[in-house]
Design a protein around this motif. Structure first.
Motif, PDB file in Angstrom:
ATOM      1  N   GLN A 178       1.089  -1.240  -0.039  1.00  8.75           N
ATOM      2  CA  GLN A 178      -0.298   0.051  -0.359  1.00  8.75           C
ATOM      3  C   GLN A 178       1.017   0.984   0.391  1.00  8.75           C
ATOM      4  O   GLN A 178       2.231   1.415   0.995  1.00  8.75           O
ATOM      5  CB  GLN A 178      -0.381  -0.052   1.210  1.00  8.75           C
TER       6      GLN A 178
ATOM      7  N   VAL B   7       1.748   5.070   0.983  1.00  6.16           N
ATOM      8  CA  VAL B   7       1.647   5.681   2.199  1.00  6.16           C
ATOM      9  C   VAL B   7       1.870   6.941   1.644  1.00  6.16           C
ATOM     10  O   VAL B   7       3.066   7.574   1.460  1.00  6.16           O
ATOM     11  CB  VAL B   7       1.354   5.328   3.319  1.00  6.16           C
TER      12      VAL B   7
ATOM     13  N   LEU C 136      -4.999   3.034   6.600  1.00  2.00           N
ATOM     14  CA  LEU C 136      -3.460   2.032   7.122  1.00  2.00           C
ATOM     15  C   LEU C 136      -3.581   2.087   8.775  1.00  2.00           C
ATOM     16  O   LEU C 136      -4.641   2.374   9.140  1.00  2.00           O
ATOM     17  CB  LEU C 136      -3.096   3.140   6.658  1.00  2.00           C
TER      18      LEU C 136
ATOM     19  N   VAL D 241       3.408  -1.130   3.263  1.00  5.04           N
ATOM     20  CA  VAL D 241       4.148  -0.584   2.900  1.00  5.04           C
ATOM     21  C   VAL D 241       4.890   0.357   2.025  1.00  5.04           C
ATOM     22  O   VAL D 241       6.701  -0.413   2.225  1.00  5.04           O
ATOM     23  CB  VAL D 241       3.556   1.123   3.972  1.00  5.04           C
TER      24      VAL D 241
END
Length: 266
Positions: A115, A117, A150, A156
């Motif tokens: 993911q 961020v 998150l 991340v």
């Protein structure tokens, strides 16, 4: 670095979209060649449970040695000074500190989708977790603060400039590293900024663990890098510190207690 399939959530637009785009583009075409390829290396003592990605599922090995519980996300080198003398839950007898150390030693998050961020995300997470106490007996409160997507334990990716890097806690060590002093037995603290001229109070943090740390991961090498870098690793909340405010700038300076710790790739 092999292609990663990134799962992104909706974000607040950056105050400078054009500049953010340039940073992302530069970081993509100028990867840091420090031997940080995302290459899982199996060890005879490690299990293959890389898909189990949160610290809650990691068994507690013997207190005197560090045994990976999944394939490492990088080409690691056993570091006897720390790996033979400090287990996954560190050296504290405090159960909350043991849980914190196990989170800091989570090398298994890469079993999840990656993911992205952004800086604004880390600031928002700081706002949402401002009332969380330093001593956290149950870290599940950190998994998705504020109901967001998150939280601690996520895998991340974060883009920033390296302002400065150094070995931390070299005199007396810290609990996660069993209070062993020295450079090879402690984290490399990386100060990350969105603009190279930013004050450190606007910075965020990444940490390279001493456990199985590759030989090329050194502050000297990191401080030679002046282009943006993409840091990948485990999302962690460091409640041991205090962020900067409009009226105070406690050490170490930072804008958010949410950090990439440990680093898996750069």
């Amino acid at each position: 670095m092999p292609t990663q399939h990134t799962t992104s959530t909706s974000r607040t637009p950056s105050s400078s979209p054009a500049r953010a785009g340039r940073i992302a583009k530069i970081a993509t075409v100028l990867p840091l060649a420090l031997g940080l390829a995302h290459q899982a290396v199996s060890h005879s003592t490690a299990s293959t449970s890389g898909s189990q990605s949160t610290e809650q599922v990691q068994p507690v090995p013997g207190p005197g040695s560090f045994t990976p519980v999944c394939s490492l996300p990088f080409d690691g080198v056993r570091n006897p000074a720390i790996d033979d003398h400090c287990g996954i839950q560190g050296g504290s007898s405090n159960p909350a500190k043991q849980l914190e150390s196990r989170a800091k030693n989570n090398f298994c998050a890469s079993g999840q989708p990656l993911q992205e961020v952004k800086y604004e995300d880390l600031l928002k997470l700081q706002e949402e977790s401002a009332q969380i106490p330093k001593n956290i007996p149950d870290r599940s409160v950190l998994l998705s603060p504020g109901g967001g997507k998150l939280g601690e334990g996520k895998y991340v990716s974060y883009i920033a400039f390296i302002k400065e890097a150094h070995y931390s806690d070299v005199n007396g060590g810290e609990a996660v590293n069993c209070n062993i002093g020295g450079t090879s037995t402690n984290d490399i603290h990386i100060v990350l900024v969105q603009n190279t001229a930013d004050d450190e109070c606007k910075s965020t943090t990444a940490e390279m663990s001493p456990h199985f740390r590759p030989t090329g991961w050194t502050p000297d090498n990191l401080n030679l890098v002046h282009n943006p870098v993409r840091v990948q690793g485990h999302m962690f909340y460091d409640g041991s510190h205090v962020p900067c405010t409009a009226t105070s700038s406690p050490n170490p300076h930072r804008a958010s207690l949410w950090e990439v710790h440990p680093v898996y790739a750069l």
